[in-house]
Design an enzyme around this catalytic site. Structure first.
Site, PDB file in Angstrom:
ATOM      1  N   LYS A 262       0.952  14.251   1.538  1.00  0.00           N
ATOM      2  CA  LYS A 262      -0.416  14.402   0.984  1.00  0.00           C
ATOM      3  C   LYS A 262      -0.776  16.176   0.829  1.00  0.00           C
ATOM      4  O   LYS A 262      -1.714  16.611   0.284  1.00  0.00           O
ATOM      5  CB  LYS A 262      -1.556  14.041   2.056  1.00  0.00           C
ATOM      6  CG  LYS A 262      -1.578  12.453   2.208  1.00  0.00           C
ATOM      7  CD  LYS A 262      -2.607  11.983   2.943  1.00  0.00           C
ATOM      8  CE  LYS A 262      -2.544  10.708   3.384  1.00  0.00           C
ATOM      9  NZ  LYS A 262      -3.209   9.775   2.397  1.00  0.00           N
TER      10      LYS A 262
ATOM     11  N   LYS B  48      -8.459  13.913   5.060  1.00  0.00           N
ATOM     12  CA  LYS B  48      -7.500  12.679   4.767  1.00  0.00           C
ATOM     13  C   LYS B  48      -6.633  12.824   6.057  1.00  0.00           C
ATOM     14  O   LYS B  48      -6.330  14.040   6.703  1.00  0.00           O
ATOM     15  CB  LYS B  48      -6.697  12.296   3.508  1.00  0.00           C
ATOM     16  CG  LYS B  48      -6.238  13.770   3.015  1.00  0.00           C
ATOM     17  CD  LYS B  48      -5.573  13.554   1.684  1.00  0.00           C
ATOM     18  CE  LYS B  48      -6.369  13.613   0.453  1.00  0.00           C
ATOM     19  NZ  LYS B  48      -6.789  12.735  -0.366  1.00  0.00           N
ATOM     20  N   ARG B  49      -5.829  11.546   6.259  1.00  0.00           N
ATOM     21  CA  ARG B  49      -4.709  11.905   7.221  1.00  0.00           C
ATOM     22  C   ARG B  49      -3.857  13.106   6.779  1.00  0.00           C
ATOM     23  O   ARG B  49      -3.663  13.255   5.795  1.00  0.00           O
ATOM     24  CB  ARG B  49      -4.105  10.540   7.260  1.00  0.00           C
ATOM     25  CG  ARG B  49      -4.690   9.618   8.085  1.00  0.00           C
ATOM     26  CD  ARG B  49      -4.909   9.919   9.623  1.00  0.00           C
ATOM     27  NE  ARG B  49      -3.629  10.062  10.431  1.00  0.00           N
ATOM     28  CZ  ARG B  49      -3.302   9.178  11.321  1.00  0.00           C
ATOM     29  NH1 ARG B  49      -4.611   8.055  11.632  1.00  0.00           N
ATOM     30  NH2 ARG B  49      -2.408   9.208  12.026  1.00  0.00           N
TER      31      ARG B  49
ATOM     32  N   THR C 100      -8.632   6.706  -1.902  1.00  0.00           N
ATOM     33  CA  THR C 100      -9.897   6.321  -2.209  1.00  0.00           C
ATOM     34  C   THR C 100     -10.577   7.212  -1.988  1.00  0.00           C
ATOM     35  O   THR C 100     -11.855   7.258  -2.491  1.00  0.00           O
ATOM     36  CB  THR C 100      -9.981   4.917  -1.375  1.00  0.00           C
ATOM     37  OG1 THR C 100      -9.698   5.254  -0.207  1.00  0.00           O
ATOM     38  CG2 THR C 100      -9.468   3.651  -1.794  1.00  0.00           C
TER      39      THR C 100
ATOM     40  N   HIS D 295       0.746  -1.410  -0.129  1.00  0.00           N
ATOM     41  CA  HIS D 295       0.082   0.007   0.239  1.00  0.00           C
ATOM     42  C   HIS D 295       0.954   1.264  -0.154  1.00  0.00           C
ATOM     43  O   HIS D 295       0.475   2.232   0.173  1.00  0.00           O
ATOM     44  CB  HIS D 295      -0.893   0.340   1.328  1.00  0.00           C
ATOM     45  CG  HIS D 295      -1.891  -0.985   1.263  1.00  0.00           C
ATOM     46  ND1 HIS D 295      -3.252  -0.878   0.551  1.00  0.00           N
ATOM     47  CD2 HIS D 295      -1.999  -2.221   1.704  1.00  0.00           C
ATOM     48  CE1 HIS D 295      -3.969  -1.782   0.867  1.00  0.00           C
ATOM     49  NE2 HIS D 295      -3.372  -2.906   1.438  1.00  0.00           N
TER      50      HIS D 295
ATOM     51  N   LYS E  13     -14.809   8.459  -3.689  1.00  0.00           N
ATOM     52  CA  LYS E  13     -15.980   8.715  -2.790  1.00  0.00           C
ATOM     53  C   LYS E  13     -16.498  10.011  -3.505  1.00  0.00           C
ATOM     54  O   LYS E  13     -17.737  10.246  -3.521  1.00  0.00           O
ATOM     55  CB  LYS E  13     -15.810   8.834  -1.281  1.00  0.00           C
ATOM     56  CG  LYS E  13     -15.159   7.349  -0.881  1.00  0.00           C
ATOM     57  CD  LYS E  13     -14.714   7.483   0.466  1.00  0.00           C
ATOM     58  CE  LYS E  13     -14.109   6.321   0.630  1.00  0.00           C
ATOM     59  NZ  LYS E  13     -13.240   6.001   1.888  1.00  0.00           N
TER      60      LYS E  13
HETATM   61  C1  6GP Z   1      -2.780   3.985   1.997  1.00  0.00           C
HETATM   62  C2  6GP Z   1      -2.266   4.588   0.932  1.00  0.00           C
HETATM   63  O1  6GP Z   1      -1.627   5.614   1.492  1.00  0.00           O
HETATM   64  C3  6GP Z   1      -3.437   4.917   0.084  1.00  0.00           C
HETATM   65  O2  6GP Z   1      -2.965   5.833  -1.117  1.00  0.00           O
HETATM   66  C4  6GP Z   1      -4.244   3.783  -0.528  1.00  0.00           C
HETATM   67  O3  6GP Z   1      -5.419   4.446  -1.082  1.00  0.00           O
HETATM   68  C5  6GP Z   1      -4.796   3.259   0.824  1.00  0.00           C
HETATM   69  O4  6GP Z   1      -3.524   2.629   1.509  1.00  0.00           O
HETATM   70  C6  6GP Z   1      -5.530   1.792   0.395  1.00  0.00           C
HETATM   71  O5  6GP Z   1      -4.781   0.897  -0.549  1.00  0.00           O
HETATM   72  N1  6GP Z   1      -1.823   3.143   3.011  1.00  0.00           N
HETATM   73  C7  6GP Z   1      -1.740   3.182   4.105  1.00  0.00           C
HETATM   74  O6  6GP Z   1      -2.772   3.663   4.518  1.00  0.00           O
HETATM   75  C8  6GP Z   1      -0.468   2.722   4.803  1.00  0.00           C
HETATM   76  O7  6GP Z   1      -0.373   2.835   6.002  1.00  0.00           O
HETATM   77  C9  6GP Z   1       1.346   1.231   4.925  1.00  0.00           C
HETATM   78  O8  6GP Z   1       0.102   2.030   4.207  1.00  0.00           O
END
Ligand code: 6GP
Length: 833
Positions: free
Chosen positions: A573, A567-568, A678, A374, A682
């Site tokens: 970001k 978002k976080r 994601t 991810h 949305k």
């Molecule tokens: C997140 C990614 O930052 C995001 O771009 C992606 O949409 C989401 O995963 C689902 O795939 N990654 C994390 O939250 C994370 O902690 C280690 O990755």
């Protein structure tokens, strides 16, 4: 088998078997019975919280009846199952979702009205189940919804944290963290005190020879902690399937040891042991895209992997199949590297406990696991120190060394004399202390590795995992672009839009086949349809404006352009880019003549998101946003032309209000850093346009909806490395407009400038790693285009409708089917009536 009732006695069981309520009257009966018996209350003592509980319990009965049937059906058909291992499940609220999925929300609304309650008031009593940080955890929750909806025999496995992600409070502009104790009044979990697993830690390994002279290993002594299962039913949308999410909670093993201490009067130490055991599942680590190598975190990971694998293996053994059939019965998906120890644990079970030969066991392991990556951010790639692992999991470390040895031997055969390659791909990093690279174990021990959007999947193949593509060939690596569940993110969050779409398409089939949305395009020019579409957006904005008023006290004009970034909070970001842009806008308006101001499109810049408690830079960004808000929002000279809002404690249930209410939302990560994103999906699915960089899923969203329907800006991923390099060796030129923003901050316009020193110097002096300055000009210019296009509302509406019509690809159902076909090799269960 012993617990099963003999056939001659089953008549009474069948006669009295529980049934679901099917009418308003039966719902009311179940509601009142739960209020009076389960909750021990009455009509004299029923507040909204009790009304929530009564409703939830009535629906829980329904879910658990279907849950039981589903489990029986899946056991009976005995086909391959999927196990989704995730340290995070960001579920949000369950009641509304359950009502919509079983199709009984209207029944409940009418019933509750009869009983004196508004359904909305009951629904909003529920505490979010926030067992996750951000995208990764929410993706896991969307998976569960789709897997159930599509009738896959699937289980989620996670940890039952006593405290989920902290609650964020903003005090004087700063983030404060408050513990989130969410388990009171949670009707959705079923404790299974009879389903427990003893999990071992520490101790040592002894070698011995069995009767045939084979060398064996036994992991001895150490401590044990008990894992107790808590089950959460996951209803599919309009299907009989109700799957299971099993969360493990830690508890002291009720060994004699504790009792001895207790009897000897050493109460404190007995209790301390118990608390140490319970600490394992006490709290979710609040980091998103960051790993910090804490021993307790490793304990959590092993505890959860070992308990889940024990459960999975136990279920498999009941079928009396040969071990070689294990991968035909079991697919385990690893949500990032957090569950990588499951690979090692399965190998350990197979060789140490079940007595298989190494090679046969390893073939089974590889056939079973798939790994999803991810992130490419180096600070998020998990590594554990060898001494730590040696101490906590001595046998696992030996197995890791053996996996590595055999792997490196095979690499050496294919790439003789390439020492550098060996040290790059080794599981062990030769640092001080040595480190175990979890991603390497995950790749070596899985048959498929996937990224979560096309660009991201390409990047992992050409950067961080490049060598492994050489070694295994490209087939082990694949892409499955993320998606979202349209049930929660359209139907539940935006009921009015969902209803309008259903009216046009002649039903709600689009909720289970999102590609049907394409039929909406035929209505793009329909004037009435456009009016209804824009009325719905207006009402959703009003709903958000009310939330903003409640949370911040600020009144915003709902006719303004709502510009959202939720978002976080993370440097990659780039919320800092956004707030610097807001300051630029503020300065521009201040410099305008009254005539010029009349042409300004009023704007509300809305931010939300949590910073990891130890992430200083992210916390400074929050503080800057609030400091700018404090000045701008009180500036009479500005009025409605600009408002800045920080929504505290952003979570899933707030996202359900925010996503349907945006005109524009921001997905502006430095190119190449956001794996997918994601929330971009949305927002678009709810008729908002987006401004974004060429990053993650933005690129595929553009391909689907057309580039005339999205505002793209900024440098490309392929140029990032070069730009960074130039910052250091070519001299750094700060963008002149950004310079003006910095000067304003330094002049104290937004309070003591020293609070923002590190934010500014990271750009001015320390290389601007995230390219804020490089992208600033194009960001500002693109926002000017947004303003211009927003003034042409008819065009804007056409873009909004067209975009929604073309979002079918981003359904989580498509994602789930792709995993099932290309990674799990699992079929949905055929559910005949
Ligand atoms: C997140 C990614 O930052 C995001 O771009 C992606 O949409 C989401 O995963 C689902 O795939 N990654 C994390 O939250 C994370 O902690 C280690 O990755």
């Amino acid at each position: 088998v012993e617990a099963s009732i003999p056939e001659p006695l089953r008549e009474a069981w069948r006669k009295h078997s529980a049934t679901e309520f099917t009418s308003k009257d039966e719902f009311e009966r179940d509601f009142v019975r739960h209020i009076e018996t389960t909750l021990a209350r009455s009509l004299y003592n029923c507040d909204e919280l009790a009304a929530y509980s009564g409703t939830a319990l009535a629906f829980r009965d329904r879910l658990i009846i279907e849950w039981n049937r589903t489990q029986q059906r899946q056991t009976f058909t005995d086909q391959k199952r999927v196990y989704y291992l995730s340290l995070e499940f960001l579920m949000g609220r369950a009641l509304d979702n359950a009502m919509l999925n079983v199709g009984m929300k209207d029944v409940a609304r009418d019933g509750l009205a009869d009983l004196g309650f508004r359904i909305e008031d009951a629904i909003t009593q529920e505490h979010d189940a926030a067992l996750g940080n951000g995208g990764l955890g929410r993706l896991a929750a969307c998976f569960l919804d789709s897997m159930a909806t599509l009738n896959y025999p699937a289980w989620g496995y996670g940890l039952r944290y006593r405290y989920g992600i902290f609650k964020q409070e903003i005090v004087n502009g700063y983030q404060m963290e408050v513990p989130d104790y969410w388990l009171d009044n949670n009707p959705w979990e079923f404790p299974r005190h009879d389903i427990t697993v003893d999990i071992q830690f520490y101790g040592h390994v002894t070698k011995y020879q069995d009767e045939n002279g084979k060398v064996c290993h036994s992991w001895e002594s150490g401590e044990t902690v008990q894992a107790v299962a808590y089950d959460v039913p996951i209803p599919g949308y309009r299907t009989k399937t109700t799957n299971n999410l099993r969360l493990w909670s830690s508890k002291a093993s009720s060994g004699e040891f504790d009792f001895q201490k207790f009897n000897a009067g050493d109460y404190e130490s007995a209790v301390a042991d118990q608390q140490t055991a319970e600490t394992i599942s006490a709290v979710l680590y609040p980091n998103d895209n960051l790993e910090r190598g804490k021993e307790l975190r490793l304990k959590q990971q092993y505890f959860w992997c070992a308990a889940s694998l024990y459960d999975i293996v136990r279920r498999f053994k009941k079928t009396n199949r040969a071990w070689s059939e294990f991968p035909d019965q079991v697919a385990i998906q690893l949500n990032d590297t957090h569950p990588t120890l499951a690979i090692v644990e399965l190998q350990r079970i197979l060789i140490d406990v079940e007595g298989l030969e190494w090679d046969e066991a390893w073939r089974i392991v590889i056939g079973t696991f798939g790994y999803t990556n991810h992130t490419v951010l180096p600070e998020a790639l998990e590594k554990w120190s060898v001494p730590l692992m040696q101490n906590l999991l001595p046998r696992h470390l030996q197995i890791i060394y053996d996996i590595n040895l055999f792997f490196l031997q095979s690499v050496e055969k294919r790439f003789p004399n390439d020492r550098d390659m060996l040290s790059r791909v080794s599981i062990i990093e030769e640092s001080h202390p040595k480190m175990v690279r979890m991603a390497h174990i995950a790749i070596i021990g899985s048959h498929k590795v996937n990224g979560v959007a096309e660009l991201h999947s390409d990047l992992i193949k050409t950067t961080i995992f490049k060598d492994f593509v050489q070694i295994y060939g490209p087939d082990r690596f694949t892409n499955v672009t993320n998606g979202i569940t349209p049930r929660r993110w359209l139907h539940q969050a935006n009921p009015a839009l969902s209803a309008l779409i259903a009216e046009k398409l002649g039903g709600y089939e689009f909720l289970t086949d999102l590609t049907l949305l394409d039929k909406l395009e035929t209505f793009v020019d329909d004037k009435n349809f456009r009016r209804e579409w824009s009325d719905i957006k207006a009402k959703n904005k009003l709903r958000l404006a009310r939330l903003i008023k409640d949370l911040t006290g600020y009144s915003v004009n709902p006719n303004s352009l709502f510009d959202v970034q939720v978002k976080r909070i993370h440097e990659y970001k780039r919320q800092q880019l956004n707030i610097f842009g807001v300051i630029h806008r503020y300065l521009s308006i201040k410099a305008m003549t009254p005539e010029q101001r009349k042409k300004v499109v009023p704007r509300v810049s809305i931010f939300g998101g949590k910073a990891a408690p130890g992430y200083w830079m992210a916390k400074s960004i929050i503080y800057l946003i609030n400091s700018v808000a404090a000045v701008v929002n009180k500036d009479d000279d500005i009025g409605d032309l600009l408002k800045v809002i920080f929504i505290e404690d952003y979570n899933v249930s707030k996202a359900e209000i925010i996503c349907p209410a945006s005109d524009i939302s921001e997905h502006i990560s430095t190119a190449g850093t956001e794996a997918s994103g994601t929330s971009n999906m949305k927002f678009v699915l709810n008729g908002g346009l987006i401004i974004g960089t060429c990053d993650g899923a933005n690129i595929e969203i553009t391909r689907e909806i057309g580039e005339q329907n999205i505002f793209l800006f900024g440098n490309l991923a392929e140029d990032v490395e070069d730009l960074r390099h130039r910052h250091f060796y070519g001299g750094f030129q700060l963008d002149p407009q950004l310079k003006r923003v910095f000067e304003t901050i330094k002049a104290g316009t937004f309070g003591d400038p020293s609070s923002f020193n590190s934010l500014i110097s990271s750009i001015e002096e320390h290389g601007d790693y995230y390219l804020v300055s490089d992208d600033f000009n194009s960001y500002i210019a693109t926002h000017e285009m947004v303003d211009k296009e927003f003034q042409n509302q008819e065009e804007w509406l056409a873009k909004s409708i067209t975009s929604v019509a073309r979002m079918g690809f981003f359904s989580m159902d498509r994602v789930t089917n792709e995993y099932a076909d290309s990674i799990w090799n699992v079929e949905p269960l055929d559910i005949a009536d």
